[in-house]
Design a protein around this motif. Structure first.
Motif, mmCIF file in Angstrom:
data_model
loop_
_atom_site.group_PDB
_atom_site.id
_atom_site.type_symbol
_atom_site.label_atom_id
_atom_site.label_comp_id
_atom_site.label_asym_id
_atom_site.label_seq_id
_atom_site.Cartn_x
_atom_site.Cartn_y
_atom_site.Cartn_z
ATOM 1 N N PHE A 58 0.801 -1.224 0.000
ATOM 2 C CA PHE A 58 0.000 0.000 0.000
ATOM 3 C C PHE A 58 0.836 1.277 0.000
ATOM 4 N N ASP A 59 2.132 1.175 -0.045
ATOM 5 C CA ASP A 59 3.037 2.317 -0.027
ATOM 6 C C ASP A 59 2.600 3.359 -1.068
ATOM 7 N N PHE A 105 1.749 -18.938 10.113
ATOM 8 C CA PHE A 105 2.242 -20.085 9.362
ATOM 9 C C PHE A 105 1.345 -20.466 8.178
ATOM 10 N N GLU A 106 0.315 -19.679 7.916
ATOM 11 C CA GLU A 106 -0.579 -19.973 6.795
ATOM 12 C C GLU A 106 0.139 -19.742 5.473
ATOM 13 N N GLN A 107 -0.173 -20.584 4.503
ATOM 14 C CA GLN A 107 0.382 -20.426 3.156
ATOM 15 C C GLN A 107 -0.389 -19.332 2.426
ATOM 16 N N GLY A 108 0.242 -18.715 1.460
ATOM 17 C CA GLY A 108 -0.420 -17.698 0.648
ATOM 18 C C GLY A 108 -0.237 -16.302 1.220
ATOM 19 N N VAL A 109 -1.030 -15.386 0.707
ATOM 20 C CA VAL A 109 -0.937 -13.983 1.111
ATOM 21 C C VAL A 109 -1.861 -13.747 2.298
ATOM 22 N N VAL A 110 -1.276 -13.292 3.396
ATOM 23 C CA VAL A 110 -2.032 -12.947 4.596
ATOM 24 C C VAL A 110 -2.005 -11.431 4.726
ATOM 25 N N PHE A 111 -3.150 -10.845 4.972
ATOM 26 C CA PHE A 111 -3.305 -9.389 5.016
ATOM 27 C C PHE A 111 -3.916 -8.975 6.342
ATOM 28 N N LEU A 112 -3.311 -7.991 6.991
ATOM 29 C CA LEU A 112 -3.809 -7.423 8.243
ATOM 30 C C LEU A 112 -4.303 -6.003 7.952
ATOM 31 N N PRO A 113 -5.612 -5.794 7.831
ATOM 32 C CA PRO A 113 -6.131 -4.466 7.458
ATOM 33 C C PRO A 113 -5.688 -3.341 8.389
ATOM 34 N N GLU A 114 -5.517 -3.629 9.659
ATOM 35 C CA GLU A 114 -5.130 -2.573 10.586
ATOM 36 C C GLU A 114 -3.733 -2.025 10.306
ATOM 37 N N GLU A 115 -2.990 -2.683 9.419
ATOM 38 C CA GLU A 115 -1.647 -2.213 9.080
ATOM 39 C C GLU A 115 -1.595 -1.370 7.805
ATOM 40 N N ILE A 116 -2.750 -1.124 7.179
ATOM 41 C CA ILE A 116 -2.770 -0.310 5.959
ATOM 42 C C ILE A 116 -2.157 1.060 6.222
ATOM 43 N N GLU A 117 -2.618 1.711 7.264
ATOM 44 C CA GLU A 117 -2.173 3.082 7.525
ATOM 45 C C GLU A 117 -0.654 3.159 7.679
ATOM 46 N N ALA A 118 -0.067 2.240 8.408
ATOM 47 C CA ALA A 118 1.392 2.217 8.554
ATOM 48 C C ALA A 118 2.047 1.898 7.216
ATOM 49 N N GLY A 119 1.427 1.023 6.430
ATOM 50 C CA GLY A 119 1.974 0.632 5.140
ATOM 51 C C GLY A 119 1.987 1.750 4.111
ATOM 52 N N LEU A 120 1.125 2.749 4.291
ATOM 53 C CA LEU A 120 1.096 3.874 3.366
ATOM 54 C C LEU A 120 2.391 4.684 3.419
ATOM 55 N N ARG A 121 3.035 4.688 4.564
ATOM 56 C CA ARG A 121 4.284 5.451 4.779
ATOM 57 C C ARG A 121 4.073 6.940 4.563
ATOM 58 N N VAL A 122 3.014 7.458 5.171
ATOM 59 C CA VAL A 122 2.724 8.885 5.119
ATOM 60 C C VAL A 122 3.071 9.459 6.485
ATOM 61 N N ASP A 123 4.041 10.371 6.505
ATOM 62 C CA ASP A 123 4.492 10.940 7.774
ATOM 63 C C ASP A 123 3.567 12.029 8.311
ATOM 64 N N ASP A 124 2.893 12.738 7.426
ATOM 65 C CA ASP A 124 2.060 13.865 7.818
ATOM 66 C C ASP A 124 0.831 13.373 8.596
ATOM 67 N N ARG A 125 0.738 13.784 9.839
ATOM 68 C CA ARG A 125 -0.350 13.347 10.732
ATOM 69 C C ARG A 125 -1.721 13.771 10.209
ATOM 70 N N GLN A 126 -1.818 14.986 9.656
ATOM 71 C CA GLN A 126 -3.104 15.455 9.127
ATOM 72 C C GLN A 126 -3.567 14.597 7.950
ATOM 73 N N LEU A 127 -2.638 14.189 7.113
ATOM 74 C CA LEU A 127 -3.011 13.347 5.974
ATOM 75 C C LEU A 127 -3.442 11.965 6.439
ATOM 76 N N ARG A 128 -2.764 11.428 7.432
ATOM 77 C CA ARG A 128 -3.189 10.121 7.973
ATOM 78 C C ARG A 128 -4.584 10.228 8.570
ATOM 79 N N ARG A 129 -4.852 11.332 9.258
ATOM 80 C CA ARG A 129 -6.191 11.538 9.829
ATOM 81 C C ARG A 129 -7.249 11.676 8.740
ATOM 82 N N ALA A 130 -6.918 12.377 7.656
ATOM 83 C CA ALA A 130 -7.868 12.536 6.553
ATOM 84 C C ALA A 130 -8.191 11.179 5.942
#
Length: 179
Positions: A58-59, A105-130
């Protein structure tokens, strides 16, 4: 391509919009335009999901923004079918919990939705809030599982092609209300 009857005929033609890498745009744009672009990133993610396209990365560097602030995915090396992705969570875990989660240990692609925001790599706090303010449900397992179920049932989820501010009022609503 080939020449036919004096015309140049293309068998395939790829046309692309001119895009600015989203990370570059967010660094130089005024705050109001940057906020609109980050909100449109969420719409892009939703639209891709509705098309059964899941980007594992999601970067913001994997997205571009047009002059109209529409956001498009343009890095296709981390794509999967959304219906093939295993949606899991760590929300129910406690800080400092040392055991390895079962999904690890599951095979395939495992996705944790709560990590999207960190995965974006947006430093600006206002943009993360938006982003979070408009697209909070993208950070939940329920949203992604519902989208998977919808797609697996053969249904076509709706997509957003323009901002809600451009929606027209229902032209029949006044008639019904006045009767």
């Amino acid at each position: 391509m080939r020449l036919q009857d004096g015309a140049l005929v293309f068998k395939y033609l790829v046309v692309q919009r001119k895009l600015t890498p989203l990370n570059v745009f967010l660094d130089v744009a005024p705050q109001d335009k940057a906020s609109r672009a980050i909100v449109n990133l969420g719409h892009c993610i939703r639209n891709n999901a509705a098309a059964n396209v899941f980007n594992k990365d999601f970067d913001v560097r994997n997205y571009g923004v047009s002059r109209y602030l529409k956001v498009y995915l343009y890095d296709y090396d981390a794509l999967e079918f959304l219906t093939d992705v295993k949606v899991r969570t760590n929300v129910d875990r406690f800080d400092g919990e040392e055991d390895v989660p079962g999904w690890f240990f599951e095979q395939g692609v495992v996705f944790l939705p709560e990590e999207i925001e960190a995965g974006l790599r947006v430093d600006d706090r206002q943009l993360r809030r938006a982003f979070r303010g408009t697209h909070q449900e993208l950070l939940t397992v329920d949203y992604w599982e519902h989208m998977q179920q919808t797609l697996s049932a053969g249904e076509v989820p709706g997509i957003v092609t323009f901002p809600e501010s451009c929606l027209l009022d229902d032209p029949g609503s006044e008639t019904v209300a006045n009767e």
